[in-house]
Design a protein around this motif. Sequence first.
Motif, PDB file in Angstrom:
ATOM      1  N   UNK A   1      16.449 -27.180  37.907  1.00 25.61           N
ATOM      2  CA  UNK A   1      17.272 -28.154  37.180  1.00 25.61           C
ATOM      3  C   UNK A   1      18.040 -28.985  38.194  1.00 25.61           C
ATOM      4  N   UNK A   2      17.839 -30.291  38.169  1.00 27.04           N
ATOM      5  CA  UNK A   2      18.542 -31.178  39.099  1.00 27.04           C
ATOM      6  C   UNK A   2      20.002 -31.376  38.694  1.00 27.04           C
ATOM      7  N   UNK A   3      20.259 -31.429  37.394  1.00 25.00           N
ATOM      8  CA  UNK A   3      21.621 -31.642  36.935  1.00 25.00           C
ATOM      9  C   UNK A   3      21.651 -32.296  35.570  1.00 25.00           C
ATOM     10  N   UNK A   4      22.831 -32.740  35.180  1.00 22.86           N
ATOM     11  CA  UNK A   4      23.004 -33.367  33.872  1.00 22.86           C
ATOM     12  C   UNK A   4      23.650 -34.729  34.052  1.00 22.86           C
ATOM     13  N   UNK A   5      23.280 -35.653  33.155  1.00 26.24           N
ATOM     14  CA  UNK A   5      23.818 -37.007  33.254  1.00 26.24           C
ATOM     15  C   UNK A   5      23.700 -37.719  31.911  1.00 26.24           C
ATOM     16  N   UNK A   6      24.533 -38.720  31.752  1.00 23.98           N
ATOM     17  CA  UNK A   6      24.464 -39.576  30.564  1.00 23.98           C
ATOM     18  C   UNK A   6      23.877 -40.924  30.974  1.00 23.98           C
ATOM     19  N   UNK A   7      23.000 -41.437  30.134  1.00 22.26           N
ATOM     20  CA  UNK A   7      22.340 -42.706  30.422  1.00 22.26           C
ATOM     21  C   UNK A   7      22.721 -43.737  29.367  1.00 22.26           C
ATOM     22  N   UNK A   8      22.641 -44.998  29.758  1.00 22.19           N
ATOM     23  CA  UNK A   8      23.018 -46.089  28.847  1.00 22.19           C
ATOM     24  C   UNK A   8      22.027 -46.234  27.698  1.00 22.19           C
ATOM     25  N   UNK A   9      20.780 -45.859  27.957  1.00 25.35           N
ATOM     26  CA  UNK A   9      19.740 -45.964  26.934  1.00 25.35           C
ATOM     27  C   UNK A   9      19.003 -44.643  26.807  1.00 25.35           C
ATOM     28  N   UNK A  10      18.361 -44.458  25.691  1.00 22.38           N
ATOM     29  CA  UNK A  10      17.585 -43.256  25.470  1.00 22.38           C
ATOM     30  C   UNK A  10      16.401 -43.226  26.441  1.00 22.38           C
ATOM     31  N   UNK A  11      16.186 -42.080  27.083  1.00 22.80           N
ATOM     32  CA  UNK A  11      15.089 -41.968  28.025  1.00 22.80           C
ATOM     33  C   UNK A  11      13.746 -41.888  27.299  1.00 22.80           C
ATOM     34  N   UNK A  12      12.732 -42.453  27.944  1.00 26.64           N
ATOM     35  CA  UNK A  12      11.377 -42.433  27.399  1.00 26.64           C
ATOM     36  C   UNK A  12      10.445 -41.850  28.448  1.00 26.64           C
ATOM     37  N   UNK A  13       9.356 -41.248  27.995  1.00 23.48           N
ATOM     38  CA  UNK A  13       8.330 -40.794  28.921  1.00 23.48           C
ATOM     39  C   UNK A  13       7.825 -41.997  29.713  1.00 23.48           C
ATOM     40  N   UNK A  14       7.742 -41.836  31.024  1.00 22.28           N
ATOM     41  CA  UNK A  14       7.335 -42.934  31.895  1.00 22.28           C
ATOM     42  C   UNK A  14       8.497 -43.639  32.564  1.00 22.28           C
ATOM     43  N   UNK A  15       9.734 -43.358  32.127  1.00 22.61           N
ATOM     44  CA  UNK A  15      10.904 -43.974  32.758  1.00 22.61           C
ATOM     45  C   UNK A  15      11.085 -43.433  34.181  1.00 22.61           C
ATOM     46  N   UNK A  16      11.725 -44.252  35.012  1.00 25.44           N
ATOM     47  CA  UNK A  16      12.018 -43.860  36.390  1.00 25.44           C
ATOM     48  C   UNK A  16      13.427 -43.298  36.479  1.00 25.44           C
ATOM     49  N   UNK A  17      13.578 -42.160  37.141  1.00 25.07           N
ATOM     50  CA  UNK A  17      14.897 -41.593  37.431  1.00 25.07           C
ATOM     51  C   UNK A  17      15.015 -41.450  38.939  1.00 25.07           C
ATOM     52  N   UNK A  18      16.093 -42.006  39.477  1.00 24.72           N
ATOM     53  CA  UNK A  18      16.311 -41.985  40.925  1.00 24.72           C
ATOM     54  C   UNK A  18      17.432 -41.012  41.250  1.00 24.72           C
ATOM     55  N   UNK A  19      17.083 -39.989  42.026  1.00 30.07           N
ATOM     56  CA  UNK A  19      18.017 -38.921  42.372  1.00 30.07           C
ATOM     57  C   UNK A  19      18.633 -39.237  43.736  1.00 30.07           C
ATOM     58  N   UNK A  20      19.948 -39.236  43.784  1.00 31.64           N
ATOM     59  CA  UNK A  20      20.679 -39.707  44.960  1.00 31.64           C
ATOM     60  C   UNK A  20      20.632 -38.714  46.131  1.00 31.64           C
ATOM     61  N   UNK A  21      20.928 -39.264  47.302  1.00 31.41           N
ATOM     62  CA  UNK A  21      21.152 -38.490  48.540  1.00 31.41           C
ATOM     63  C   UNK A  21      20.021 -37.517  48.835  1.00 31.41           C
ATOM     64  N   UNK A  22      18.838 -38.060  49.006  1.00 28.27           N
ATOM     65  CA  UNK A  22      17.652 -37.237  49.240  1.00 28.27           C
ATOM     66  C   UNK A  22      17.141 -37.353  50.672  1.00 28.27           C
ATOM     67  N   UNK A  23      18.056 -37.482  51.626  1.00 25.25           N
ATOM     68  CA  UNK A  23      17.635 -37.614  53.034  1.00 25.25           C
ATOM     69  C   UNK A  23      18.009 -36.378  53.835  1.00 25.25           C
ATOM     70  N   UNK A  24      19.305 -36.148  54.059  1.00 25.18           N
ATOM     71  CA  UNK A  24      19.752 -35.064  54.908  1.00 25.18           C
ATOM     72  C   UNK A  24      19.414 -33.692  54.357  1.00 25.18           C
ATOM     73  N   UNK A  25      18.837 -32.841  55.196  1.00 28.46           N
ATOM     74  CA  UNK A  25      18.459 -31.479  54.828  1.00 28.46           C
ATOM     75  C   UNK A  25      17.584 -31.449  53.579  1.00 28.46           C
ATOM     76  N   UNK A  26      16.792 -32.484  53.399  1.00 28.55           N
ATOM     77  CA  UNK A  26      15.948 -32.580  52.209  1.00 28.55           C
ATOM     78  C   UNK A  26      14.493 -32.760  52.584  1.00 28.55           C
ATOM     79  N   UNK A  27      14.154 -33.882  53.203  1.00 29.70           N
ATOM     80  CA  UNK A  27      12.765 -34.094  53.609  1.00 29.70           C
ATOM     81  C   UNK A  27      12.295 -33.043  54.602  1.00 29.70           C
ATOM     82  N   UNK A  28      13.194 -32.546  55.447  1.00 29.70           N
ATOM     83  CA  UNK A  28      12.808 -31.521  56.427  1.00 29.70           C
ATOM     84  C   UNK A  28      12.555 -30.165  55.768  1.00 29.70           C
TER      85      UNK A  28
END
Length: 374
Positions: free
Chosen positions: A304-331
């Motif tokens: 589970x990445x986490x919980x969030x509220x969105x301005x619009x209802x999510x649909x299958x195929x929508x893009x979600x961008x998860x923040x801060x995915x560089x440090x201690x992540x790609x390695x």
Amino acid sequence: MKKLSTPCYLIDETKLHKNMKKLAAMREQSGARLLLALKCFATWGVFDLMKPYMDGTTSSSYYEARLGYETFGKETHAYSVAYSSEDIKKVSVFSDKIIFNSLSQLRQFYPECSGVTCGIRINPGVSYSHFDLADPARTFSRLGVTSTTDIEAAMPMVSGAMIHFNCENEDVAAFEHLLAGISHKYGTFLEQFDWISLGGGISYTEDHFDALRFAQIIKAFSQKFGLQVYLEPGEAAVTHTTTLVTTVLDIVENTKKIAIVDASIEAHMLDLLVYRESAGFEGTVVRGSFPYQIAGRSCLAADIFGEACFQNELQIGDTIMIKDAAGYTMVKKNWFNGLKMPSVAIMRPDGHIDVLQESSYTDYKRSLSTELRI
């Protein structure tokens, strides 16, 4: 963005350049030399963007030392909790400085390090860390020598030391207090050293960080003891620069709505799971009519990445961008569940996206075994 194959680690060049300029200013004001900590970020496809602002790399293994030497250049520092004889033979080829974790390792390998500057890691017994997992001064820590007798014995073989005592430290006053204690405790040795690395774990590039005051502290410390100070930014170099771009594959409901994306916290953002932290998401609101739990596609129940509220209802195929995915992540990305490894891409200032790396089934298969012909 819709044309980008997901999942994908997307580096924003403009944001990376912003961090580099902050580091360059601190470097100029403090007189410190900056080494990129490859244990945190080693995506060498963007090193050409970082080289003008930093002085080299610091590594934790032979592979990292070689990567830094070959792709970043400049100074190459090596440190390991424990070297093997084979490690030393290889690391010494690529390194300008080798830092040993213990007096026994220094004594064992010093004769093999002719032509390479040697140092010793000192554990001062104090630190700034919110996490016991990452606290270098935790009880029974194996990270560095704690005895002044050991440091005294090491002096004829070393010209400097590393004292790493921070983890996610945004408090300049706390850093100054700890450094003052270290200066008092080890002043006799500091006066004999030519250089010292104060490690990483400091949030130099956060907007609220008092970088000017920090630079003044470093400069005064350097001048007091006649030392060349090294700092090892990792997270600070790449924070807020990268997102994990994902696509919603399904939406299920179990008391709350759960959006399942084509990535996995265990495979693609492991640190969040290890430290039990929640991810941040772009395009969310503080309160909204459309709250979701964002979950990964692996079989792990707690994916589970986490919980969030969105301005619009999510649909299958929508893009979600998860923040801060560089440090201690790609390695730390891995092949758990045989999930598709995220590609790595960079978004240029004009919005154009270049793909730096993609993985395939062949990479997955090769990571597990190779065919043996008998």
